[in-house]
Design a protein around this motif. Structure first.
Motif, PDB file in Angstrom:
ATOM      1  N   GLN A  39       0.815  -1.215   0.000  1.00 26.54           N
ATOM      2  CA  GLN A  39       0.000   0.000   0.000  1.00 26.54           C
ATOM      3  C   GLN A  39       0.853   1.270   0.000  1.00 26.54           C
ATOM      4  N   SER A  40       2.154   1.076  -0.072  1.00 26.75           N
ATOM      5  CA  SER A  40       3.056   2.226  -0.135  1.00 26.75           C
ATOM      6  C   SER A  40       3.232   2.640  -1.596  1.00 26.75           C
ATOM      7  N   PRO A  41       2.858   3.876  -1.973  1.00 28.55           N
ATOM      8  CA  PRO A  41       2.974   4.302  -3.373  1.00 28.55           C
ATOM      9  C   PRO A  41       4.402   4.189  -3.906  1.00 28.55           C
ATOM     10  N   THR A  42       5.404   4.528  -3.096  1.00 29.39           N
ATOM     11  CA  THR A  42       6.788   4.477  -3.550  1.00 29.39           C
ATOM     12  C   THR A  42       7.231   3.045  -3.834  1.00 29.39           C
ATOM     13  N   ILE A  43       6.897   2.136  -2.922  1.00 29.66           N
ATOM     14  CA  ILE A  43       7.286   0.732  -3.096  1.00 29.66           C
ATOM     15  C   ILE A  43       6.556   0.122  -4.286  1.00 29.66           C
ATOM     16  N   VAL A  44       5.265   0.407  -4.417  1.00 28.88           N
ATOM     17  CA  VAL A  44       4.490  -0.124  -5.553  1.00 28.88           C
ATOM     18  C   VAL A  44       5.036   0.405  -6.869  1.00 28.88           C
ATOM     19  N   TYR A  51       8.855  -4.709 -13.032  1.00 28.44           N
ATOM     20  CA  TYR A  51       8.032  -5.544 -13.908  1.00 28.44           C
ATOM     21  C   TYR A  51       8.099  -5.043 -15.361  1.00 28.44           C
ATOM     22  N   CYS A  52       8.011  -3.739 -15.544  1.00 28.45           N
ATOM     23  CA  CYS A  52       8.032  -3.185 -16.902  1.00 28.45           C
ATOM     24  C   CYS A  52       9.392  -3.333 -17.566  1.00 28.45           C
ATOM     25  N   ALA A  53      10.468  -3.361 -16.754  1.00 29.61           N
ATOM     26  CA  ALA A  53      11.809  -3.532 -17.316  1.00 29.61           C
ATOM     27  C   ALA A  53      12.099  -4.972 -17.690  1.00 29.61           C
ATOM     28  N   SER A  54      11.299  -5.898 -17.187  1.00 30.45           N
ATOM     29  CA  SER A  54      11.509  -7.310 -17.498  1.00 30.45           C
ATOM     30  C   SER A  54      11.126  -7.608 -18.949  1.00 30.45           C
ATOM     31  N   LYS A  55      11.864  -8.523 -19.560  1.00 31.60           N
ATOM     32  CA  LYS A  55      11.599  -8.880 -20.958  1.00 31.60           C
ATOM     33  C   LYS A  55      10.570 -10.001 -21.090  1.00 31.60           C
ATOM     34  N   ALA A  56      10.129 -10.542 -19.982  1.00 31.94           N
ATOM     35  CA  ALA A  56       9.129 -11.611 -20.030  1.00 31.94           C
ATOM     36  C   ALA A  56       7.804 -11.068 -20.567  1.00 31.94           C
ATOM     37  N   PRO A  57       7.109 -11.814 -21.421  1.00 33.24           N
ATOM     38  CA  PRO A  57       5.878 -11.301 -22.043  1.00 33.24           C
ATOM     39  C   PRO A  57       4.750 -11.034 -21.066  1.00 33.24           C
ATOM     40  N   HIS A  58       4.732 -11.747 -19.930  1.00 31.67           N
ATOM     41  CA  HIS A  58       3.640 -11.586 -18.980  1.00 31.67           C
ATOM     42  C   HIS A  58       3.968 -10.609 -17.863  1.00 31.67           C
ATOM     43  N   ALA A  59       5.168 -10.015 -17.890  1.00 33.98           N
ATOM     44  CA  ALA A  59       5.575  -9.126 -16.799  1.00 33.98           C
ATOM     45  C   ALA A  59       4.722  -7.865 -16.759  1.00 33.98           C
ATOM     46  N   THR A  60       4.409  -7.314 -17.928  1.00 33.72           N
ATOM     47  CA  THR A  60       3.585  -6.106 -17.975  1.00 33.72           C
ATOM     48  C   THR A  60       2.192  -6.375 -17.409  1.00 33.72           C
ATOM     49  N   HIS A  61       1.689  -7.576 -17.653  1.00 32.94           N
ATOM     50  CA  HIS A  61       0.377  -7.946 -17.094  1.00 32.94           C
ATOM     51  C   HIS A  61       0.416  -7.918 -15.571  1.00 32.94           C
ATOM     52  N   TYR A  62       1.526  -8.385 -14.991  1.00 30.86           N
ATOM     53  CA  TYR A  62       1.668  -8.332 -13.528  1.00 30.86           C
ATOM     54  C   TYR A  62       1.663  -6.882 -13.046  1.00 30.86           C
ATOM     55  N   ALA A  63       2.298  -5.997 -13.808  1.00 28.24           N
ATOM     56  CA  ALA A  63       2.324  -4.578 -13.423  1.00 28.24           C
ATOM     57  C   ALA A  63       0.911  -4.008 -13.382  1.00 28.24           C
ATOM     58  N   HIS A  64       0.074  -4.397 -14.356  1.00 29.66           N
ATOM     59  CA  HIS A  64      -1.318  -3.945 -14.369  1.00 29.66           C
ATOM     60  C   HIS A  64      -2.075  -4.478 -13.149  1.00 29.66           C
ATOM     61  N   LEU A  65      -1.801  -5.721 -12.789  1.00 32.46           N
ATOM     62  CA  LEU A  65      -2.468  -6.294 -11.621  1.00 32.46           C
ATOM     63  C   LEU A  65      -2.057  -5.565 -10.340  1.00 32.46           C
ATOM     64  N   VAL A  66      -0.786  -5.182 -10.258  1.00 34.21           N
ATOM     65  CA  VAL A  66      -0.309  -4.445  -9.088  1.00 34.21           C
ATOM     66  C   VAL A  66      -1.045  -3.112  -8.972  1.00 34.21           C
ATOM     67  N   ILE A  67      -1.211  -2.422 -10.099  1.00 30.36           N
ATOM     68  CA  ILE A  67      -1.913  -1.129 -10.103  1.00 30.36           C
ATOM     69  C   ILE A  67      -3.371  -1.306  -9.666  1.00 30.36           C
TER      70      ILE A  67
END
Length: 483
Positions: A39-44, A51-67
């Motif tokens: 719940q910390s904006p800085t940590i999130v 996640y966005c820097a990762s080259k894995a195809p599903h990493a961006t999807h994880y970033a959306h889930l975090v948001i």
């Protein structure tokens, strides 16, 4: 001393500068959830960056889930994690993310949200409509006074070729920074039709009371404009301004390269060489600018010497360097040297030839009268589908009066073209070229055969094609003389 997983996780998340493997990021994410730190904006925001820097195809999807998870438990008053997601994703995704949250209406955006979205619109091709809508929201929410936001808006409009909008935003700004001036000047100077406007804006920057001084970025942009326009007097004045106020060109490779390119394109090759020799550091663009200038002025052997000096100094050439070198060999008639360069480009420097490289070799061989070698080169390199190469060879056949090769090349071009129709009748130039070559050799029967071939392949054009007894053809309203 033993540290807890919580401390190690936070340390790794905050201080790791390189891209982490996706499985490591998910492990860190798990630790954050276990320790109730999501719940910390800085940590999130930092987690989203990884996640966005990762080259894995599903990493961006994880970033959306975090948001989604973060704002599900927050009232949407802090847009910082969303801003990071917009900044770190590709332009199309950034625009779609912003549009999605606009439609939800649960989050209040700040100035940085609009800055990052407009930056995404600037990087995406044909995003003018989306950027205009963002501009409307900026006006609606009263964020227009932010200088960084206005500067990004100018950059967006310039990249979208909407120069009138960019100038309007610029003129309405009460406060302008160096970045603001550079954004519009760089936009103007990148296009030849607006280069003069860029120079005028630069003069306004120097003479006005804006309180902003030109920096190295400014002068590099205006030097490119001078190179495009060939306004030597302005270039010399800018050079003097650089020496007096900006920096010493010995220590700035970008300004030095700009001056070399400017002087070479304005015809003062000796001045370009003088600047080049004074420079303390030279990169591949500096060497390429000098080689290109030598090539344009017909100094092929000197260009090759500079190329050898370049490689001896440990700098590898690029595709543009070889284009300039091949052009120099073509104009100087250095056939063997040009062929050797082409071979080394592919095999030694592992540069894939582009269409203009093939064109330079065909031009090199054709200028020297090696028409058969040029023909065999096109076939051996498997670029027979390039009509430009064949037309270049056909032009050389006419110059060297090689009727046999000319007929052969013209027939290849004719076989490559789609059938003429009323909308594409201007593509008959290959028929005309073949007919002209036959006429110059006195083969009048073949001239008549070529003319009949136009009618046979395109019955619809017969009403537009009329013969006369004086060797004239009226084609689509134009009179063509076969001689």
């Amino acid at each position: 001393m033993h540290t807890s997983p919580r401390v190690r996780t936070l340390s790794l998340l905050q201080h790791c500068k390189t891209s982490l493997p996706t499985n490591h990021i998910t492990q860190i994410h798990s630790q954050l959830i276990s320790n109730d730190l999501t719940q910390s904006p800085t940590i999130v925001a930092r987690l989203i960056q990884h996640y966005c820097a990762s080259k894995a195809p599903h990493a961006t999807h994880y970033a959306h889930l975090v948001i989604d998870q973060f704002y599900r438990h927050n009232n949407g008053c802090n847009p910082y994690p969303l801003n990071v997601l917009i900044r770190c994703t590709p332009p199309v995704d950034s625009i779609n993310i912003f549009a999605s949250w606009v439609s939800k209406g649960t989050l209040s955006f700040d100035d940085f949200t609009y800055i990052f979205v407009l930056g995404a619109c600037a990087r995406r091709v044909k995003a003018l409509w989306e950027g205009l809508q963002v501009h409307c929201r900026v006006i609606k929410h009263g964020c227009v006074s932010n200088v960084m936001l206005q500067t990004t808006m100018i950059h967006f409009y310039v990249n979208s070729n909407a120069y009138a909008f960019a100038r309007k935003v610029f003129d309405e700004m009460p406060v302008r920074t160096a970045a603001t001036w550079n954004s519009l000047i760089a936009g103007y100077c990148s296009r030849k039709e607006y280069a003069r406007d860029g120079l005028m804006l630069f003069v306004e920057m120097l003479n006005g009371k804006c309180g902003v001084k030109a920096n190295d970025t400014t002068v590099v942009c205006v030097l490119s404009a001078v190179s495009r326009l060939g306004t030597l007097e302005m270039g010399v004045s800018i050079h003097g301004y650089i020496e007096k106020t900006v920096c010493d060109i010995v220590n700035d490779v970008y300004i030095g390269t700009g001056l070399v390119d400017m002087y070479a394109k304005c015809g003062l090759l000796d001045s370009a060489l003088n600047v080049f020799m004074r420079m303390g550091h030279k990169n591949v663009h500096t060497w390429t600018a000098m080689v290109s200038g030598l090539a344009v002025h017909g100094r092929g052997k000197q260009a090759l010497k500079f190329f050898n000096d370049m490689t001896d100094s440990g700098i590898s050439p690029n595709s543009v360097t070889f284009t300039s070198l091949l052009l120099a060999c073509s104009q100087a008639g250095l056939v063997e040297e040009g062929l050797s360069l082409f071979h080394n480009m592919k095999n030694k420097f592992c540069i894939v030839p582009l269409p203009h490289h093939y064109g330079c070799i065909v031009d090199l061989l054709a200028r020297a009268g090696h028409l058969v070698d040029a023909f065999n080169f096109i076939v051996s390199e498997k670029v027979e589908s390039d009509e430009v190469l064949w037309r270049s060879l056909l032009h050389a056949c006419r110059l060297h009066n090689d009727i046999v090769m000319g007929e052969r090349v013209a027939k290849i071009l004719i076989s490559m073209q789609p059938k003429l129709n009323l909308e594409a009748c201007d593509r008959s130039e290959d028929y005309v070229a073949l007919s002209n070559m036959c006429a110059s050799a006195g083969k009048w029967e073949e001239v008549a055969a070529v003319r009949e071939a136009i009618i046979e392949t395109n019955p619809a054009i017969t009403s537009y094609l009329q013969y006369s007894y004086f060797g004239l053809i009226v084609l689509c309203g134009f009179i063509l003389l076969f001689c």
